[in-house]
Write a protein that holds these residues in place. Structure first.
Motif: not given
Length: 191
Positions: A59-65
């Motif tokens: 998944f796009d982990w950058r949205k969860q930083t």
């Protein structure tokens, strides 16, 4: 300055901590985020390339930083609290609790938040320590994943969002805590 440090070293009353938690939840709802610490491990695995091994980590982990920033803040806050804001007095416990813990093998109940008989490197290599730290840690991690979140995620964020699964999970957490405290912990501490 000394009075500020003294004030900060005391537990915050409910009428300060409660509204701060509520404000945080409203702010997270406003920006479209949900609170939960167990997602941090998933984000960390995704950063490390876990998506090549399992779709769960793809998944796009950058949205969860922001979760990682929250956990970093919790680590820094814990360090500050344990280094400069420690309460020098023993934890006030009822005499019945002290006697019961001593019967279960805790020599100085209330002296530390984490009794050395359970939480130390030496105890890790005992049956009791292995059960408490390794097996217990695995069960906590497995349970958080199986329940779709950890206690903080369900009890604070899920209940704030009026999610029925979170209500069921929180009831389960309390039942599990009671079973652990009154049935399993006395057996484990006598190992």
């Amino acid at each position: 300055m000394e009075s500020l440090v003294e004030w900060m070293s005391q537990p915050w009353p409910w009428y300060v901590a409660g509204p701060l938690i509520a404000f945080t939840m409203v702010l997270l709802l406003f920006v479209g985020k949900s609170f939960g610490v167990s997602d941090t491990l998933r984000t960390t695995c995704a950063i490390g390339g876990g998506g090549r091994v399992s779709d769960f980590f793809d998944f796009d982990w950058r949205k969860q930083t922001w979760n990682l920033v929250f956990v970093l803040g919790a680590i820094i806050g814990g360090f500050i609290a344990s280094t400069w804001l420690q309460q020098p007095d023993p934890i006030p416990l009822a005499q019945d609790t002290i006697e019961r813990l001593q019967e279960l093998g805790i020599d100085n109940p209330g002296e530390n938040y984490l009794p050395e008989e359970i939480f130390s490197w030496e105890s890790l290599f005992t049956l009791r320590g292995f059960v408490m730290l390794v097996i217990g840690g695995f069960l906590i991690g497995f349970g958080a994943r199986y329940a779709g979140g950890c206690t903080s995620g369900h009890a604070i964020s899920g209940l704030s969002n009026l999610q029925v699964p979170s209500l069921i999970a929180v009831v389960g957490f309390f039942i599990g805590g009671l079973i652990m405290t009154y049935l399993l912990l006395p057996v484990i501490l006598t190992l």
